[in-house]
Enzyme design. Structure first.
Site, mmCIF file in Angstrom:
data_model
loop_
_atom_site.group_PDB
_atom_site.id
_atom_site.type_symbol
_atom_site.label_atom_id
_atom_site.label_comp_id
_atom_site.label_asym_id
_atom_site.label_seq_id
_atom_site.Cartn_x
_atom_site.Cartn_y
_atom_site.Cartn_z
ATOM 1 N N SER A 1 0.864 -1.181 0.000
ATOM 2 C CA SER A 1 0.000 0.000 0.000
ATOM 3 C C SER A 1 0.896 1.225 0.000
ATOM 4 C CB SER A 1 -0.873 0.008 1.251
ATOM 5 O OG SER A 1 -0.044 0.228 2.380
ATOM 6 N N LYS A 2 0.283 2.374 -0.008
ATOM 7 C CA LYS A 2 1.042 3.630 0.052
ATOM 8 C C LYS A 2 1.969 3.637 1.267
ATOM 9 C CE LYS A 2 -0.956 7.626 -2.136
ATOM 10 N NZ LYS A 2 -1.722 6.963 -3.174
ATOM 11 N N ARG A 3 1.524 2.979 2.320
ATOM 12 C CA ARG A 3 2.234 3.013 3.576
ATOM 13 C C ARG A 3 3.597 2.302 3.512
ATOM 14 N NH1 ARG A 3 2.482 -0.195 7.155
ATOM 15 N NH2 ARG A 3 1.043 -1.639 6.153
#
Ligand code: GLU
Length: 489
Positions: free
Chosen positions: A260-262
């Site tokens: 994910s973006k994370r």
């Protein structure tokens, strides 16, 4: 004697573009495309935009642009059309309304008047009793009087699909036989109270009407499959005509959590901005769950089409490895011809303001590219590497040099200037010969010290393309002027 004629494969990529397409979406699109091309079938592209609050025109256009940029051409879909359009779900609302009404008429579906508070109370009771959460069937068989009463109260109604007792089984091409007990698949909402369709209705109706034969998609959608199969049944589709499912493994980040973006860069737009080649992105994404065999990591799009089969897709999660993607990109950049490299690199140089795009600038870039081709892993590195050739006011850049150029370095530069001045054929080999003989052989300096000083003085940086080639490209006049300039610091 009966003969079965193999149906022509039709695969679809059906994103809901609620942002830029990400690594997971594109891995799915790539496998869909490769399977269609491998089998000589059709690749259909459909935009699932029934959630109009989250899917915007901007994202739809970006999705179309991204697929085109990656070279994943589609045979049916937005822009190219086809006999099963329209391919934007927002333009097909009457079709979903028609089927929902038919399902109600057939008693496969029903209106549900439960309020959010009532549904929450049911869930609460289920939690307390430790039973699987889900709709309790309250409105399944309402009497005419009950319906009239709810309507009298001004309650809105959603449409729910009736899930019969029993289970749904299907054979997933990647995961084998999958069984879902309907105890865990409660009656589900397929039309909201405002009349808008939900994903499960729209996706299943479209896959049937668009004659999709294979649904290759992410594992996150596995649990929606029994609901979609229920819609096929209600539509009266014969079992042998159900699409075949293949759920692709999750893509995890380096920390083993879902990518994910994370924990990673997920947006394809980001990779494009950084200067990754579409073919490198596709090559790398192809390895997330699939392999061409023989420990190979480099595949062309053509080879991918030749070799890709769903049977070879692994069911265990794939891990995203940025270093591997970078290595593949570097390999593909090195395989480019200089003209191809130039075409890719120019927009980066212009955007960074290094050049304006004048013909003489382009000619110099073209001469410079061979010396950096071995050294970069993405095109966004090109501006910083070639800036020294174009920087107009080098005095400004030399500002920072005073910190590095001390008196010992000045001795080196003085000698370098003296040896370089008489050179008439300004080539990298004559520059190198002159500097080696004087600075290394005669002065006894270490190459790192000697050439480091000349490098900073001429290019303004400690990291630059090979020094002698850089000086050749810069030209004698500018090289000597910069060294003289450094001596005044
Ligand atoms: N539109 C769905 C999504 O973007 C995928 C539909 C499907 O592949 O079944 O999550």
């Amino acid at each position: 004697m009966s003969t079965t004629v193999a149906k022509k494969v039709k695969v679809r990529f059906a994103p809901s573009p609620t942002g830029d397409l990400h690594v997971g979406n594109i891995r799915t699109a790539l496998f869909d495309w490769a399977y269609a091309r491998h089998t000589g079938g059709t690749f259909l592209f459909r935009i699932e935009d029934t959630d109009t609050t989250r899917v915007t025109d901007e994202y739809i256009n970006a999705a179309i642009d991204t697929l085109k940029w990656l070279g994943l051409d589609w045979d049916e879909g937005p822009e190219v059309g086809g006999e099963n359009g329209p391919y934007l779900q927002s333009q097909r609302l009457d079709i979903y309304a028609h089927w929902a009404a038919k399902f109600i008429e057939q008693k496969d579906a029903y209106h549900c008047y439960c309020t959010p508070e009532e549904l929450e109370a049911v869930r609460e009771a289920q939690r307390a009793a430790n039973v699987a959460p889900g709709y309790n069937g309250h409105c399944r068989d309402l009497t005419a009087d009950q319906i009239a009463e709810y309507k009298g109260l001004g309650r809105g109604a959603v449409v729910r699909m009736r899930m019969p007792d029993g289970s749904t089984t299907f054979n997933d091409l990647i995961r084998g036989e999958m069984a879902f007990d309907h105890k865990f698949v409660p009656d589900f909402v397929m039309v909201r109270a405002d009349g808008s369709p939900l994903y499960t209705l729209a996706v299943a109706v479209d896959d049937v009407l668009m004659k999709v034969t294979h649904v290759l998609r992410g594992e996150d959608l596995l649990s929606s499959t029994p609901r979609q199969i229920r819609v096929y049944q209600a539509m009266g589709l014969a079992i042998e005509d159900y699409p075949v499912f293949a759920h692709l493994p999750f893509v995890m980040g380096a920390d083993n959590a879902k990518l994910s973006k994370r924990n990673g860069e997920v947006s394809i737009a980001w990779y494009r901005d950084k200067g990754f080649l579409p073919e490198a992105i596709c090559n790398y994404l192809a390895l997330l769950g699939w392999s061409p065999g023989e420990d190979r990591e480099n595949v062309t799009m053509k080879e991918l089409c030749e070799l890709f089969t769903v049977e070879k897709v692994n069911s265990s999660p794939a891990r995203f490895d940025m270093k591997k993607l970078e290595a593949i990109n570097g390999d593909k950049i090195r395989a480019l011809t200089i003209d191809e490299f130039l075409t890719w690199a120019l927009p980066f140089l212009i955007k960074a303001g290094v050049i304006t795009g004048a013909p003489e600038e382009i000619a110099l870039v073209k001469r410079a590219l061979p010396i950096i081709q071995e050294r970069i892993i993405m095109f966004s590195e090109v501006p910083a590497m070639l800036n020294f050739l174009f920087v107009k006011n080098f005095e400004v850049a030399t500002d920072s040099l005073s910190k590095v150029i001390d008196s010992a370095a000045k001795e080196v530069l003085k000698r370098a200037l003296k040896e370089l001045e008489p050179i008439s054929d300004w080539t990298h080999s004559s520059i190198e010969a002159a500097l080696r003989a004087s600075l290394i052989d005669e002065m006894g300096l270490k190459p790192r010290i000697a050439f480091g000083a000349v490098r900073i003085a001429t290019t303004g940086s400690t990291i630059s393309p090979p020094l002698f080639e850089s000086m050749e490209l810069l030209g004698k006049e500018a090289s000597l002027a910069r060294i003289s300039g450094a001596l005044t610091l």
